[in-house]
Design a protein around this motif. Structure first.
Motif, PDB file in Angstrom:
ATOM      1  N   MET A   1       6.777 -39.124-110.574  1.00 45.20           N
ATOM      2  CA  MET A   1       6.823 -37.776-110.050  1.00 45.20           C
ATOM      3  C   MET A   1       7.206 -37.869-108.564  1.00 45.20           C
ATOM      4  O   MET A   1       6.546 -38.554-107.790  1.00 45.20           O
ATOM      5  N   PRO A   2       8.259 -37.165-108.164  1.00 42.43           N
ATOM      6  CA  PRO A   2       8.684 -37.220-106.762  1.00 42.43           C
ATOM      7  C   PRO A   2       7.696 -36.485-105.856  1.00 42.43           C
ATOM      8  O   PRO A   2       6.983 -35.582-106.284  1.00 42.43           O
ATOM      9  N   LEU A   3       7.668 -36.911-104.608  1.00 42.61           N
ATOM     10  CA  LEU A   3       6.793 -36.265-103.634  1.00 42.61           C
ATOM     11  C   LEU A   3       7.315 -34.878-103.279  1.00 42.61           C
ATOM     12  O   LEU A   3       8.519 -34.677-103.164  1.00 42.61           O
ATOM     13  N   THR A   4       6.384 -33.951-103.088  1.00 42.46           N
ATOM     14  CA  THR A   4       6.783 -32.627-102.626  1.00 42.46           C
ATOM     15  C   THR A   4       7.149 -32.717-101.155  1.00 42.46           C
ATOM     16  O   THR A   4       6.754 -33.649-100.446  1.00 42.46           O
ATOM     17  N   LYS A   5       7.915 -31.752-100.690  1.00 38.92           N
ATOM     18  CA  LYS A   5       8.359 -31.758 -99.298  1.00 38.92           C
ATOM     19  C   LYS A   5       7.197 -31.880 -98.306  1.00 38.92           C
ATOM     20  O   LYS A   5       7.266 -32.690 -97.385  1.00 38.92           O
ATOM     21  N   PRO A   6       6.087 -31.119 -98.476  1.00 36.21           N
ATOM     22  CA  PRO A   6       4.981 -31.257 -97.520  1.00 36.21           C
ATOM     23  C   PRO A   6       4.344 -32.651 -97.523  1.00 36.21           C
ATOM     24  O   PRO A   6       3.748 -33.062 -96.549  1.00 36.21           O
ATOM     25  N   ASN A   7       4.472 -33.390 -98.621  1.00 30.13           N
ATOM     26  CA  ASN A   7       3.847 -34.710 -98.700  1.00 30.13           C
ATOM     27  C   ASN A   7       4.795 -35.850 -98.329  1.00 30.13           C
ATOM     28  O   ASN A   7       4.373 -37.002 -98.287  1.00 30.13           O
ATOM     29  N   GLN A   8       6.051 -35.550 -98.063  1.00 28.57           N
ATOM     30  CA  GLN A   8       6.977 -36.609 -97.670  1.00 28.57           C
ATOM     31  C   GLN A   8       6.663 -37.123 -96.269  1.00 28.57           C
ATOM     32  O   GLN A   8       6.675 -38.329 -96.040  1.00 28.57           O
TER      33      GLN A   8
ATOM     34  N   ASP B   1       0.878 -45.715 -99.797  1.00 26.62           N
ATOM     35  CA  ASP B   1       0.858 -45.831-101.260  1.00 26.62           C
ATOM     36  C   ASP B   1      -0.026 -44.760-101.888  1.00 26.62           C
ATOM     37  O   ASP B   1       0.317 -44.208-102.939  1.00 26.62           O
ATOM     38  N   GLU B   2      -1.142 -44.437-101.238  1.00 26.97           N
ATOM     39  CA  GLU B   2      -2.010 -43.383-101.758  1.00 26.97           C
ATOM     40  C   GLU B   2      -1.311 -42.027-101.734  1.00 26.97           C
ATOM     41  O   GLU B   2      -1.487 -41.217-102.649  1.00 26.97           O
ATOM     42  N   VAL B   3      -0.517 -41.765-100.714  1.00 28.21           N
ATOM     43  CA  VAL B   3       0.258 -40.519-100.672  1.00 28.21           C
ATOM     44  C   VAL B   3       1.273 -40.525-101.810  1.00 28.21           C
ATOM     45  O   VAL B   3       1.441 -39.535-102.522  1.00 28.21           O
ATOM     46  N   ARG B   4       1.931 -41.665-102.002  1.00 26.13           N
ATOM     47  CA  ARG B   4       2.974 -41.762-103.036  1.00 26.13           C
ATOM     48  C   ARG B   4       2.428 -41.454-104.420  1.00 26.13           C
ATOM     49  O   ARG B   4       3.069 -40.758-105.205  1.00 26.13           O
ATOM     50  N   VAL B   5       1.236 -41.962-104.729  1.00 27.04           N
ATOM     51  CA  VAL B   5       0.674 -41.740-106.064  1.00 27.04           C
ATOM     52  C   VAL B   5      -0.120 -40.443-106.165  1.00 27.04           C
ATOM     53  O   VAL B   5      -0.633 -40.110-107.231  1.00 27.04           O
ATOM     54  N   GLY B   6      -0.238 -39.711-105.061  1.00 28.47           N
ATOM     55  CA  GLY B   6      -0.869 -38.396-105.090  1.00 28.47           C
ATOM     56  C   GLY B   6      -2.363 -38.382-104.793  1.00 28.47           C
ATOM     57  O   GLY B   6      -3.003 -37.338-104.911  1.00 28.47           O
ATOM     58  N   ARG B   7      -2.935 -39.509-104.390  1.00 29.45           N
ATOM     59  CA  ARG B   7      -4.365 -39.526-104.041  1.00 29.45           C
ATOM     60  C   ARG B   7      -4.617 -38.833-102.722  1.00 29.45           C
ATOM     61  O   ARG B   7      -5.694 -38.308-102.473  1.00 29.45           O
ATOM     62  N   ILE B   8      -3.640 -38.872-101.840  1.00 32.46           N
ATOM     63  CA  ILE B   8      -3.692 -38.144-100.559  1.00 32.46           C
ATOM     64  C   ILE B   8      -2.544 -37.152-100.589  1.00 32.46           C
ATOM     65  O   ILE B   8      -1.415 -37.531-100.875  1.00 32.46           O
ATOM     66  N   ASN B   9      -2.833 -35.899-100.323  1.00 28.64           N
ATOM     67  CA  ASN B   9      -1.734 -34.927-100.272  1.00 28.64           C
ATOM     68  C   ASN B   9      -2.024 -33.860 -99.242  1.00 28.64           C
ATOM     69  O   ASN B   9      -3.157 -33.663 -98.815  1.00 28.64           O
ATOM     70  N   ARG B  10      -0.978 -33.243 -98.818  1.00 24.85           N
ATOM     71  CA  ARG B  10      -1.074 -32.171 -97.826  1.00 24.85           C
ATOM     72  C   ARG B  10      -0.990 -30.857 -98.588  1.00 24.85           C
ATOM     73  O   ARG B  10      -0.045 -30.610 -99.331  1.00 24.85           O
TER      74      ARG B  10
END
Length: 79
Positions: A1-8, A66-75
């Motif tokens: 799943m690609p990162l959303t713009k706010p999480n890039q 890596d946590e942002v990439r897998v969605g554990r950390i998100n904005r």
């Protein structure tokens, strides 16, 4: 799943800081070697300790990215 713009950006920032720490650590290690070669072992040791602390922080930042990439950390938007 690609990162959303706010999480890039939250992924990009730690990756950029990680690269900066990596190359700064390399430079510090090279300076430490030069100091050691001219008999300034105490100063060389201090630079080596600093370079190793950069490496430890680099590893932490890689983990955060890596946590942002897998969605554990998100904005998300503030509530």
């Amino acid at each position: 799943m690609p990162l959303t713009k706010p999480n890039q950006q939250p992924r990009r920032d730690p990756k950029e800081a990680e690269a900066l720490l990596k190359w700064s650590g390399v430079d510090l290690m090279q300076a430490a070697v030069r100091l050691s070669e001219v008999g300034q072992e105490d100063e060389a040791k201090e630079l080596m300790i600093l370079a190793l602390s950069y490496q430890a922080m680099e590893d932490k930042l890689a983990g955060y990215a890596d946590e942002v990439r897998v969605g554990r950390i998100n904005r998300s938007k503030p509530e």
